[in-house]
Design a protein around this motif. Structure first.
Motif, PDB file in Angstrom:
ATOM      1  N   ILE A   1       0.658  -1.125   0.047  1.00  0.00           N
ATOM      2  CA  ILE A   1       0.176   0.142   0.076  1.00  0.00           C
ATOM      3  C   ILE A   1       0.897   1.162   0.096  1.00  0.00           C
ATOM      4  O   ILE A   1       1.544   1.547   1.086  1.00  0.00           O
ATOM      5  N   THR A   2       0.904   1.931  -1.108  1.00  0.00           N
ATOM      6  CA  THR A   2       2.059   3.031  -1.298  1.00  0.00           C
ATOM      7  C   THR A   2       1.012   4.358  -1.888  1.00  0.00           C
ATOM      8  O   THR A   2       0.330   4.130  -2.855  1.00  0.00           O
ATOM      9  N   LEU A   3       1.005   5.424  -1.265  1.00  0.00           N
ATOM     10  CA  LEU A   3       0.617   6.675  -1.593  1.00  0.00           C
ATOM     11  C   LEU A   3       1.572   7.544  -2.016  1.00  0.00           C
ATOM     12  O   LEU A   3       2.621   7.848  -1.473  1.00  0.00           O
ATOM     13  N   LEU A   4       1.118   8.428  -2.957  1.00  0.00           N
ATOM     14  CA  LEU A   4       2.117   9.515  -3.346  1.00  0.00           C
ATOM     15  C   LEU A   4       2.225  10.582  -2.243  1.00  0.00           C
ATOM     16  O   LEU A   4       1.321  10.614  -1.658  1.00  0.00           O
ATOM     17  N   PRO A   5       3.407  11.120  -2.108  1.00  0.00           N
ATOM     18  CA  PRO A   5       3.449  12.096  -0.881  1.00  0.00           C
ATOM     19  C   PRO A   5       2.254  13.143  -0.838  1.00  0.00           C
ATOM     20  O   PRO A   5       1.870  13.348   0.412  1.00  0.00           O
ATOM     21  N   LEU A   6       1.650  13.502  -1.914  1.00  0.00           N
ATOM     22  CA  LEU A   6       0.619  14.548  -1.969  1.00  0.00           C
ATOM     23  C   LEU A   6      -0.465  14.159  -1.165  1.00  0.00           C
ATOM     24  O   LEU A   6      -1.351  14.604  -0.597  1.00  0.00           O
ATOM     25  N   PHE A   7      -0.709  12.658  -1.141  1.00  0.00           N
ATOM     26  CA  PHE A   7      -1.994  12.003  -0.646  1.00  0.00           C
ATOM     27  C   PHE A   7      -1.615  11.314   0.558  1.00  0.00           C
ATOM     28  O   PHE A   7      -2.683  10.828   1.151  1.00  0.00           O
ATOM     29  N   ARG A   8      -0.514  11.456   1.416  1.00  0.00           N
ATOM     30  CA  ARG A   8      -0.239  11.053   2.646  1.00  0.00           C
ATOM     31  C   ARG A   8      -0.899  11.677   3.627  1.00  0.00           C
ATOM     32  O   ARG A   8      -1.117  12.943   3.667  1.00  0.00           O
ATOM     33  N   SER A   9      -1.238  11.205   4.795  1.00  0.00           N
ATOM     34  CA  SER A   9      -1.740  11.765   6.074  1.00  0.00           C
ATOM     35  C   SER A   9      -3.172  12.501   5.761  1.00  0.00           C
ATOM     36  O   SER A   9      -3.412  13.402   6.475  1.00  0.00           O
ATOM     37  N   LYS A  10      -4.062  11.857   5.107  1.00  0.00           N
ATOM     38  CA  LYS A  10      -5.226  12.313   4.718  1.00  0.00           C
ATOM     39  C   LYS A  10      -6.358  11.135   5.145  1.00  0.00           C
ATOM     40  O   LYS A  10      -7.435  11.366   4.849  1.00  0.00           O
ATOM     41  N   GLY A  11      -5.771  10.170   5.753  1.00  0.00           N
ATOM     42  CA  GLY A  11      -6.728   9.183   6.122  1.00  0.00           C
ATOM     43  C   GLY A  11      -7.253   7.965   4.988  1.00  0.00           C
ATOM     44  O   GLY A  11      -7.996   7.126   5.135  1.00  0.00           O
ATOM     45  N   ILE A  12      -6.501   8.085   3.637  1.00  0.00           N
ATOM     46  CA  ILE A  12      -6.743   7.212   2.730  1.00  0.00           C
ATOM     47  C   ILE A  12      -6.245   5.647   3.227  1.00  0.00           C
ATOM     48  O   ILE A  12      -6.974   4.947   3.249  1.00  0.00           O
ATOM     49  N   GLY A  13      -5.097   5.581   3.613  1.00  0.00           N
ATOM     50  CA  GLY A  13      -4.476   4.237   4.050  1.00  0.00           C
ATOM     51  C   GLY A  13      -5.346   3.772   5.259  1.00  0.00           C
ATOM     52  O   GLY A  13      -5.648   2.286   5.132  1.00  0.00           O
ATOM     53  N   THR A  14      -5.628   4.563   6.332  1.00  0.00           N
ATOM     54  CA  THR A  14      -6.535   4.269   7.435  1.00  0.00           C
ATOM     55  C   THR A  14      -7.973   3.630   6.684  1.00  0.00           C
ATOM     56  O   THR A  14      -8.400   2.421   7.384  1.00  0.00           O
ATOM     57  N   PHE A  15      -8.570   4.225   5.932  1.00  0.00           N
ATOM     58  CA  PHE A  15      -9.760   3.865   5.543  1.00  0.00           C
ATOM     59  C   PHE A  15      -9.707   2.563   4.875  1.00  0.00           C
ATOM     60  O   PHE A  15     -10.323   1.663   5.059  1.00  0.00           O
ATOM     61  N   LEU A  16      -8.557   2.311   3.675  1.00  0.00           N
ATOM     62  CA  LEU A  16      -8.613   1.009   3.104  1.00  0.00           C
ATOM     63  C   LEU A  16      -8.345  -0.079   4.173  1.00  0.00           C
ATOM     64  O   LEU A  16      -8.792  -1.155   3.922  1.00  0.00           O
ATOM     65  N   LEU A  17      -7.331   0.190   5.286  1.00  0.00           N
ATOM     66  CA  LEU A  17      -7.129  -0.916   6.104  1.00  0.00           C
ATOM     67  C   LEU A  17      -8.238  -1.307   6.843  1.00  0.00           C
ATOM     68  O   LEU A  17      -8.339  -2.486   7.228  1.00  0.00           O
ATOM     69  N   LYS A  18      -9.216  -0.156   7.233  1.00  0.00           N
ATOM     70  CA  LYS A  18     -10.329  -0.473   7.872  1.00  0.00           C
ATOM     71  C   LYS A  18     -11.325  -1.394   7.240  1.00  0.00           C
ATOM     72  O   LYS A  18     -12.036  -2.290   7.590  1.00  0.00           O
ATOM     73  N   GLU A  19     -11.428  -1.246   5.912  1.00  0.00           N
ATOM     74  CA  GLU A  19     -12.192  -1.801   5.114  1.00  0.00           C
ATOM     75  C   GLU A  19     -11.758  -3.497   5.231  1.00  0.00           C
ATOM     76  O   GLU A  19     -12.669  -4.395   5.232  1.00  0.00           O
ATOM     77  N   LEU A  20     -10.455  -3.576   5.045  1.00  0.00           N
ATOM     78  CA  LEU A  20      -9.880  -4.777   5.101  1.00  0.00           C
ATOM     79  C   LEU A  20     -10.173  -5.687   6.441  1.00  0.00           C
ATOM     80  O   LEU A  20     -10.207  -6.596   6.483  1.00  0.00           O
ATOM     81  N   ILE A  21     -10.014  -4.974   7.434  1.00  0.00           N
ATOM     82  CA  ILE A  21     -10.407  -5.148   8.722  1.00  0.00           C
ATOM     83  C   ILE A  21     -11.579  -5.822   8.835  1.00  0.00           C
ATOM     84  O   ILE A  21     -11.988  -6.929   9.451  1.00  0.00           O
ATOM     85  N   LYS A  22     -12.423  -5.296   8.411  1.00  0.00           N
ATOM     86  CA  LYS A  22     -13.955  -5.624   8.173  1.00  0.00           C
ATOM     87  C   LYS A  22     -14.184  -6.934   7.744  1.00  0.00           C
ATOM     88  O   LYS A  22     -14.874  -7.730   7.841  1.00  0.00           O
TER      89      LYS A  22
END
Length: 163
Positions: A88-109
């Motif tokens: 899971i890799t985001l471009l620097p511009l998109f980091r710290s916006k909750g995107i990774g957290t959202f995707l991981l929480k979906e996987l946790i569900k």
């Protein structure tokens, strides 16, 4: 808005740019000309993808779209017992916006609903390590370069017939 879509051949240059964003600091320490850096990124990105495909047959390779803009990549693999976050890799511009957290929480569900553990690996210096810990991933082992981490599914008890 965050969504995922399958990676297509037309996305190759973007995927290389995402990979390149993870090597910027390292490459800035070299005295290589830009052309050599670009060739290195292309070669390493292709080698990484080949390794993933060999190690995780049937994996899902997706582009992360954030507010209609390509933001990163999300690679996962699943078998009978496990859901693996390959990358899971985001471009620097998109980091710290909750995107990774959202995707991981979906996987946790999903992990909870299908009762499969989640696993991933992370470099010990990667800031995402703190996110993984917050989301319940625990350190299992160190292979010398990466921490291997897992998150066990939450066990949901089924209501008894008398309830």
């Amino acid at each position: 808005m965050i969504r995922l879509r399958q990676i297509k051949e037309k996305d190759d240059a973007f995927i290389e740019a995402v990979y390149g964003s993870t090597r910027t600091n390292e490459l800035n320490l070299t005295n290589w000309p830009e052309q050599q850096k670009k060739a290195f990124i292309i070669m390493q990105s292709m080698a990484q993808l080949a390794e993933y495909k060999a190690k995780y047959p049937g994996a899902v390779y997706q582009l992360i779209i954030y507010n209609k803009q390509p933001a990163g990549r999300f690679y996962t693999w699943e078998d009978d017992n496990e859901i693996r976050v390959i990358d899971i890799t985001l471009l620097p511009l998109f980091r710290s916006k909750g995107i990774g957290t959202f995707l991981l929480k979906e996987l946790i569900k999903k992990s909870n609903s299908v009762q499969k553990k989640l696993s991933l690996h992370v470099e010990p210096t990667n800031p995402a390590l703190q996110l993984y810990r917050r989301l319940g991933f625990v350190y299992i082992k160190n292979n010398g370069r990466h921490y291997y981490m897992e998150r066990r599914p939450e066990i949901f008890s089924k209501p008894s017939k008398s309830e």
